[in-house]
Design a protein around this motif. Structure first.
Motif, PDB file in Angstrom:
ATOM      1  N   ASP A  62      11.025 -44.744 -29.849  1.00  0.00           N
ATOM      2  CA  ASP A  62      10.624 -46.137 -29.681  1.00  0.00           C
ATOM      3  C   ASP A  62       9.188 -46.369 -30.129  1.00  0.00           C
ATOM      4  OD1 ASP A  62      11.191 -48.775 -28.985  1.00  0.00           O
ATOM      5  OD2 ASP A  62      10.359 -48.546 -26.970  1.00  0.00           O
ATOM      6  N   GLY A  63       8.754 -45.635 -31.136  1.00  0.00           N
ATOM      7  CA  GLY A  63       7.412 -45.831 -31.651  1.00  0.00           C
ATOM      8  C   GLY A  63       6.457 -44.750 -31.204  1.00  0.00           C
ATOM      9  N   LEU A  64       5.189 -44.905 -31.585  1.00  0.00           N
ATOM     10  CA  LEU A  64       4.188 -43.856 -31.375  1.00  0.00           C
ATOM     11  C   LEU A  64       4.003 -43.521 -29.903  1.00  0.00           C
ATOM     12  CD1 LEU A  64       2.115 -41.919 -32.495  1.00  0.00           C
ATOM     13  CD2 LEU A  64       0.475 -43.794 -32.618  1.00  0.00           C
ATOM     14  N   LYS A  65       4.001 -44.514 -29.053  1.00  0.00           N
ATOM     15  CA  LYS A  65       3.813 -44.245 -27.629  1.00  0.00           C
ATOM     16  C   LYS A  65       4.918 -43.342 -27.096  1.00  0.00           C
ATOM     17  CE  LYS A  65       2.977 -46.526 -23.185  1.00  0.00           C
ATOM     18  NZ  LYS A  65       2.845 -47.841 -22.482  1.00  0.00           N
ATOM     19  N   ASP A  66       6.121 -43.552 -27.583  1.00  0.00           N
ATOM     20  CA  ASP A  66       7.269 -42.754 -27.154  1.00  0.00           C
ATOM     21  C   ASP A  66       7.181 -41.318 -27.668  1.00  0.00           C
ATOM     22  OD1 ASP A  66       9.758 -42.400 -25.871  1.00  0.00           O
ATOM     23  OD2 ASP A  66      10.846 -42.789 -27.735  1.00  0.00           O
ATOM     24  N   LEU A  67       6.402 -41.100 -28.721  1.00  0.00           N
ATOM     25  CA  LEU A  67       6.258 -39.767 -29.305  1.00  0.00           C
ATOM     26  C   LEU A  67       5.030 -39.017 -28.811  1.00  0.00           C
ATOM     27  CD1 LEU A  67       7.109 -40.639 -33.026  1.00  0.00           C
ATOM     28  CD2 LEU A  67       8.588 -39.446 -31.393  1.00  0.00           C
ATOM     29  N   ARG A  76      -5.902 -39.602 -36.176  1.00  0.00           N
ATOM     30  CA  ARG A  76      -5.345 -40.722 -36.944  1.00  0.00           C
ATOM     31  C   ARG A  76      -4.354 -41.554 -36.153  1.00  0.00           C
ATOM     32  NH1 ARG A  76      -3.605 -37.028 -42.004  1.00  0.00           N
ATOM     33  NH2 ARG A  76      -3.113 -35.666 -40.222  1.00  0.00           N
ATOM     34  N   HIS A  77      -3.905 -41.058 -35.007  1.00  0.00           N
ATOM     35  CA  HIS A  77      -2.922 -41.807 -34.226  1.00  0.00           C
ATOM     36  C   HIS A  77      -3.396 -43.209 -33.892  1.00  0.00           C
ATOM     37  CE1 HIS A  77      -0.575 -38.051 -32.567  1.00  0.00           C
ATOM     38  NE2 HIS A  77      -0.544 -38.151 -33.882  1.00  0.00           N
ATOM     39  N   SER A  78      -4.676 -43.352 -33.632  1.00  0.00           N
ATOM     40  CA  SER A  78      -5.200 -44.657 -33.207  1.00  0.00           C
ATOM     41  C   SER A  78      -5.130 -45.708 -34.310  1.00  0.00           C
ATOM     42  CB  SER A  78      -6.646 -44.516 -32.721  1.00  0.00           C
ATOM     43  OG  SER A  78      -7.493 -44.066 -33.775  1.00  0.00           O
ATOM     44  N   VAL A  79      -4.980 -45.279 -35.559  1.00  0.00           N
ATOM     45  CA  VAL A  79      -4.895 -46.237 -36.665  1.00  0.00           C
ATOM     46  C   VAL A  79      -3.556 -46.083 -37.392  1.00  0.00           C
ATOM     47  CG1 VAL A  79      -7.376 -46.446 -37.000  1.00  0.00           C
ATOM     48  CG2 VAL A  79      -6.136 -44.613 -38.173  1.00  0.00           C
ATOM     49  N   SER A  80      -2.529 -45.664 -36.665  1.00  0.00           N
ATOM     50  CA  SER A  80      -1.216 -45.423 -37.268  1.00  0.00           C
ATOM     51  C   SER A  80      -0.165 -46.352 -36.682  1.00  0.00           C
ATOM     52  CB  SER A  80      -0.782 -43.967 -37.047  1.00  0.00           C
ATOM     53  OG  SER A  80      -1.674 -43.070 -37.666  1.00  0.00           O
ATOM     54  N   GLU A  81       0.708 -46.817 -37.553  1.00  0.00           N
ATOM     55  CA  GLU A  81       1.859 -47.616 -37.145  1.00  0.00           C
ATOM     56  C   GLU A  81       3.120 -46.795 -37.398  1.00  0.00           C
ATOM     57  OE1 GLU A  81       4.163 -51.778 -38.298  1.00  0.00           O
ATOM     58  OE2 GLU A  81       2.113 -51.430 -39.024  1.00  0.00           O
ATOM     59  N   VAL A  82       3.837 -46.509 -36.327  1.00  0.00           N
ATOM     60  CA  VAL A  82       5.073 -45.732 -36.427  1.00  0.00           C
ATOM     61  C   VAL A  82       6.222 -46.615 -35.950  1.00  0.00           C
ATOM     62  CG1 VAL A  82       6.260 -43.599 -35.791  1.00  0.00           C
ATOM     63  CG2 VAL A  82       3.766 -43.626 -35.939  1.00  0.00           C
ATOM     64  N   PRO A  83       6.973 -47.215 -36.857  1.00  0.00           N
ATOM     65  CA  PRO A  83       8.049 -48.115 -36.439  1.00  0.00           C
ATOM     66  C   PRO A  83       9.094 -47.391 -35.607  1.00  0.00           C
ATOM     67  CG  PRO A  83       7.576 -48.367 -38.782  1.00  0.00           C
ATOM     68  CD  PRO A  83       6.842 -47.146 -38.322  1.00  0.00           C
ATOM     69  N   ALA A 136       4.051 -41.030 -44.547  1.00  0.00           N
ATOM     70  CA  ALA A 136       3.178 -42.174 -44.298  1.00  0.00           C
ATOM     71  C   ALA A 136       2.353 -42.463 -45.540  1.00  0.00           C
ATOM     72  CB  ALA A 136       2.254 -41.899 -43.106  1.00  0.00           C
ATOM     73  N   TYR A 137       2.005 -43.724 -45.690  1.00  0.00           N
ATOM     74  CA  TYR A 137       1.065 -44.140 -46.726  1.00  0.00           C
ATOM     75  C   TYR A 137      -0.191 -44.686 -46.062  1.00  0.00           C
ATOM     76  CZ  TYR A 137       4.610 -43.699 -50.360  1.00  0.00           C
ATOM     77  OH  TYR A 137       5.550 -43.200 -51.238  1.00  0.00           O
ATOM     78  N   GLU A 138      -1.341 -44.321 -46.641  1.00  0.00           N
ATOM     79  CA  GLU A 138      -2.597 -44.869 -46.150  1.00  0.00           C
ATOM     80  C   GLU A 138      -2.827 -46.233 -46.786  1.00  0.00           C
ATOM     81  OE1 GLU A 138      -7.306 -43.626 -45.559  1.00  0.00           O
ATOM     82  OE2 GLU A 138      -5.977 -42.365 -46.768  1.00  0.00           O
ATOM     83  N   ARG A 139      -3.074 -47.221 -45.953  1.00  0.00           N
ATOM     84  CA  ARG A 139      -3.296 -48.580 -46.436  1.00  0.00           C
ATOM     85  C   ARG A 139      -4.767 -48.792 -46.778  1.00  0.00           C
ATOM     86  NH1 ARG A 139       0.688 -51.481 -41.980  1.00  0.00           N
ATOM     87  NH2 ARG A 139      -0.671 -50.379 -40.534  1.00  0.00           N
ATOM     88  N   TYR A 144      -2.508 -46.172 -41.307  1.00  0.00           N
ATOM     89  CA  TYR A 144      -1.346 -45.476 -41.853  1.00  0.00           C
ATOM     90  C   TYR A 144      -0.072 -46.162 -41.385  1.00  0.00           C
ATOM     91  CZ  TYR A 144      -4.599 -41.674 -42.883  1.00  0.00           C
ATOM     92  OH  TYR A 144      -5.645 -40.919 -43.355  1.00  0.00           O
ATOM     93  N   LEU A 145       0.870 -46.298 -42.312  1.00  0.00           N
ATOM     94  CA  LEU A 145       2.176 -46.850 -41.981  1.00  0.00           C
ATOM     95  C   LEU A 145       3.246 -45.820 -42.306  1.00  0.00           C
ATOM     96  CD1 LEU A 145       4.071 -49.148 -41.138  1.00  0.00           C
ATOM     97  CD2 LEU A 145       4.035 -49.945 -43.517  1.00  0.00           C
TER      98      LEU A 145
END
Length: 492
Positions: A62-67, A76-83, A136-139, A144-145
């Protein structure tokens, strides 16, 4: 041990020390069962195909928090989007890439238990991380997405996976026996009672209450490849272990097991065509793949395109495109990029030692270096460039619809090939694993031709048929090994 078991060498014998075999052994040991784990390779060449992987494992979350409790900390977690990646998406991906041929009961279990299986392994001592360099790609803003539903992998890839599994097994008291190649099954009174094993000291028979088969498919056996996949497959390059010769598949069929899954297709990828030692290379392992093809174009040695490089995210096409390349003249193709695309290619694959690569300032010079028809090559690239929709923004994190209207179409990520220097990477077909295996129930009990369980015989990993056909979603193979390995270990 009761009186009936006095002659047993162990209560459970697992054949094959890859990810699925270790998962089965761990689950059995947690229940207090005595376990022997047989491995055909030496301690230096062990680990099956799992050793050669990048460690990517597809799980529901369910996303980064779930992982956060599963993966190693990373600044890098703080600037990462994990759908999030849902169970319904997992099953839909399996159905889509296999064209509806996945076994829905197995698929449901795989998706449902994927996260809990990794959490269980993490609790035992395996280590996982977010796969920044692959998924992931760095924006532009430095964030990171993640994309494609595949976000988690083992620390240190397949080598880390096997090292962690081995440490856990030794800690739990599993008896790992290297250079023990299982060749046949012992059947008494309709029940599998043991396994016949070639060892450095000769052939022995080992007895157990339950025998778990996790010895992989037949991808390293050129004769079986030719028989089941087609004559040209005898020439495919073996990406992983040379030990998966199909011995235990044949042994199980000989005692009445039923075939499961698709015996006519397999997982195969674009693989470096000319690098020395481009089979079963334990140093470079997965780095011999060439998986940035979706950013450029592919031509055969006649200078012509032959597939849609941007049909979908790499995760959903890479395992089937090896077959397409095998079918090209001389079973070879060339990935083509220009100066603007080259920096976007995956560093671990395209900057590896001894890579097969040709570079030229102009397209005619590149064609000459590749020994392909310059006029045909120029026409192919010219038509492709003319068809690129340049008013559509390029975005590698989504299926961006930036296509080239040529035949075959390139559906996404179409960037023109027009700025020198130009780069070509020769690729051929690298076979990973075969999709055909044994038929089982959802608990991993091997079924006979009457669909009845064969007493004492269980299966998991690449030997379990039914999940995959034609193609597979990246990372679902290791996930299946964890899930169904744990399942059979729980009942063995």
């Amino acid at each position: 041990m009761n009186m009936d078991n006095r002659e047993l060498d162990a209560e459970v014998i697992v054949v094959g020390a890859g990810n699925a075999g270790f998962s089965a052994a761990h689950a059995a040991r947690e229940r207090g069962r005595t376990v022997i784990l047989l491995e055909a390779g030496s301690e230096e060449t062990a680990g099956g195909n799992s050793f050669y992987t990048a460690g990517a494992t597809r799980i529901v979350h369910d996303g980064l928090k779930d992982l956060s409790d599963l993966v190693e900390a990373d600044e890098r977690h703080s600037v990462s989007e994990v759908p999030p990646y849902s169970k319904d998406e997992y099953i839909a991906d399996l159905l889509r890439v296999t064209e509806g041929r996945t076994d829905l009961e197995l698929a449901d279990i795989l998706a449902e238990e994927s996260h809990s299986a990794l959490s269980w392994l993490k609790s035992l001592g395996l280590k996982y991380r977010l796969m920044y360099e692959r998924q992931a790609y760095e924006r532009p803003d430095g964030s990171y997405l993640f994309w494609g539903g595949l976000h988690v992998g083992n620390v240190d890839g397949g080598q880390g996976l096997i090292a962690d599994h081995t440490a856990v097994a030794k800690k739990m008291g599993t008896d790992i026996r290297y250079e023990h190649r299982a060749t046949g099954l012992l059947v008494e009174d309709g029940r599998v009672r043991g396994v016949i094993v070639d060892t450095p000291d000769g052939t022995v028979t080992l007895r157990a209450e339950s025998l778990v088969l996790t010895a992989g498919g037949f991808e390293a056996n050129p004769e079986m490849r030719a028989d089941h996949l087609g004559e040209r497959w005898a020439n495919a390059k073996v990406r992983g272990t040379p030990h998966n010769q199909g011995d235990m598949l044949n042994a199980a069929l000989d005692v009445g097991a039923s075939r499961g899954g698709d015996w006519e297709t397999c997982h195969s990828v674009q693989w470096d065509a000319f690098t020395p030692q481009n089979e079963s290379n334990r140093e470079l392992t997965n780095r011999l793949t060439r998986q940035s093809y979706h950013l450029g174009v592919l031509v055969n040695n006649q200078g012509r395109r032959f597939l849609d490089e941007g049909a979908d995210f790499r995760n959903y096409t890479y395992a089937k495109y090896g077959k397409v390349i095998l079918e090209q003249p001389d079973s070879i193709a060339y990935q083509i990029f220009d100066r603007n695309i080259r920096p976007m290619l995956r560093t671990e694959e395209y900057d590896m030692p001894q890579i097969s690569e040709e570079v030229a300032d102009t397209l005619p010079e590149l064609a000459e270096k590749l020994n392909i028809d310059s006029d045909a090559f120029a026409a192919t690239i010219g038509e492709y460039n003319s068809g690129v929709l340049r008013d559509v923004d390029f975005d590698p994190t989504i299926k961006d619809g930036r296509r080239s209207d040529v035949t075959p179409v390139k559906s996404n990520w179409a960037l023109p090939i027009e700025s020198g220097p130009f780069y070509a990477y020769p690729v051929t077909c690298g076979i990973t694993f075969t999709f055909g295996g044994l038929k089982s129930d959802v608990e991993g009990r091997v079924l006979d031709e009457s669909h009845q369980p064969i007493p004492g015989l269980l299966v998991a990993g690449e030997m379990l048929g039914g999940l995959f056909s034609l193609n597979y979603p990246g990372g679902s193979g290791l996930a299946a090994g964890c899930v169904f390995g744990r399942r059979v270990g729980t009942i063995a």
